[in-house]
Write an enzyme that holds these catalytic residues in place. Structure first.
Site, short mmCIF file in Angstrom:
data_model
loop_
_atom_site.label_atom_id
_atom_site.label_comp_id
_atom_site.label_asym_id
_atom_site.label_seq_id
_atom_site.Cartn_x
_atom_site.Cartn_y
_atom_site.Cartn_z
CB CYS A 1 42.03 40.77 35.12
SG CYS A 1 42.28 42.02 36.40
CG HIS B 1 43.68 39.32 29.08
ND1 HIS B 1 43.51 40.69 29.17
CD2 HIS B 1 43.46 39.02 27.77
CE1 HIS B 1 43.21 41.18 27.97
NE2 HIS B 1 43.18 40.19 27.11
CG HIS C 1 44.05 43.92 32.85
ND1 HIS C 1 42.75 43.51 33.04
CD2 HIS C 1 44.55 43.15 31.85
CE1 HIS C 1 42.47 42.55 32.18
NE2 HIS C 1 43.54 42.31 31.45
#
Length: 382
Positions: free
Chosen positions: A297, A357, A345
């Site tokens: 990420c 993402h 994240h």
């Protein structure tokens, strides 16, 4: 002759009861053993699909946190390695200087050994004339000062070399500790992912179908919230444009050219970020990866902003500290949105409540609602 009664005490009959006691004890032991075996053998209730989903989601989140620790340790290890290499080069250069100083001292020592040491009186008597004595004395004085300087230089170089060697040793120890942390973080990631895969592998086909249904409902709810955010943002922009137009009319302006150069530059950068992110759609998530074939990420967000000429840190924990904090209602394309309380994240906001993402292991870079996970906060890097 009459039979006389026996005066011996009647013997107690205990044989009949002893076996009963022994049998009862054995029976109880058998029952206890069987009960214990039944308790061990009897499996607990199988977790429901909802419980499995929560557990798997939690394991993936933990894996995400461990991945950030891995990224952090990897960066620290690389920086420490560079520092150690620089120190070792410095130590080598100082060793050369120390050897030069040692050779100079050796030359003086050899010369003194060959010529021997003469007292001033002996030098005076051996001189051809008083002027020769004065010249030789001055020469010896200068030689002595050069020797003293050589000794001082040697000691200085020796002390500096020792200091750098000690610093290099400490840096090597730090590097070893960092590399240990790196290995531990990697093992933690692999462990969490392994546990998640094990849980999923135990599901039946029917349970997997139910799990997929739960995921679809979760995604649908997240998309609904994204549409609501998009409506609110559109309404807010419309109102802001209306007020700007009224203000422009009131001041006699034309109502155009209200944007600033910096706003235009930020829009251009955001466009470059999103163009890069869209080009990565479909590429696999791989923990610790920074592209170009795969990403985790924060590796994706770092690479996207780098494509726009902006360098941002490697981990989510450092990325959240840069730029300007932005409320969810004020998000603009290119902003970074962070998730979970542990900030494990991050995604790139693309507008309309959606983001691009790199989700998790087994998934590809994709577009998704920012409401799919609990939002921590957002930043605008530039």
């Amino acid at each position: 002759m009459p039979v006389l009664a026996s005066h011996r005490k009647p013997r107690a009959r205990v044989r009949a009861t002893a076996p009963a006691v022994g049998l009862t004890t054995a029976a109880l032991a058998s029952v206890t053993l069987l009960s214990a075996q039944s308790a061990v053998a009897a499996p607990g209730p199988k977790p429901g699909v909802e419980d499995v989903q929560k557990k798997v989601d939690d394991l993936y989140r933990q894996a995400g946190t461990a991945t950030q620790r891995y990224n952090q340790a990897k960066e620290a290890s690389a920086a420490q390695r560079a520092k150690v290499d620089a120190l070792l080069d410095d130590v080598a250069q100082r060793a050369d200087k120390l050897n030069d100083a040692r050779r100079t001292l050796g030359t003086y020592a050899a010369a003194q050994y060959r010529s021997g040491s003469l007292t001033p009186t002996a030098t005076f008597f051996l001189a051809d004339d008083p002027q020769s004595y004065v010249d030789q004395s001055q020469l010896m004085g200068r030689m002595t000062s050069r020797q003293q300087k050589a000794v001082t230089d040697f000691r200085t170089q020796q002390a500096r070399a020792a200091k750098k060697r000690a610093e290099a040793v400490r840096s090597l120890e730090t590097l070893t500790t960092t590399q240990t942390t790196l290995r531990t973080s990697k093992q933690n990631v692999q462990k969490k992912l392994g546990e998640a895969r094990t849980l999923l592998s135990k599901l039946t086909a029917e349970e997997k179908a139910r799990l997929a249904g739960i995921e679809r409902k979760k995604e649908a709810e997240a998309r609904r919230k994204a549409r609501e955010l998009a409506k609110r943002q559109t309404a807010a922009k419309t109102e802001a444009d209306r007020k700007a137009e009224e203000a422009a009319k009131g001041s006699g302006g034309t109502g155009t050219g209200t944007g600033t150069g910096s706003d235009s530059g930020a829009t251009t950068k955001a466009g470059q970020v999103l163009a890069f992110a869209r080009a990565q759609l479909g590429k696999p998530y791989v923990w610790g990866a920074t592209g170009p074939a795969s990403y985790d990420c924060s590796g994706l967000t770092q690479a996207a902003w780098k494509s726009a000429g902006v360098n941002i840190p490697r981990t989510t924990w450092d990325q959240v500290k840069i730029g300007t904090r932005v409320a969810t209602a004020d998000l603009q394309p290119g902003d970074l949105v962070f998730f979970y309380d542990d900030i494990s994240h991050v995604g790139i906001y693309k507008g309309d409540g959606m983001m691009i993402h790199a989700p998790k292991p087994g998934a590809n870079v994709r577009e998704e609602s920012i409401y799919y996970m609990p939002i921590y906060g957002s930043v605008r890097p530039a």
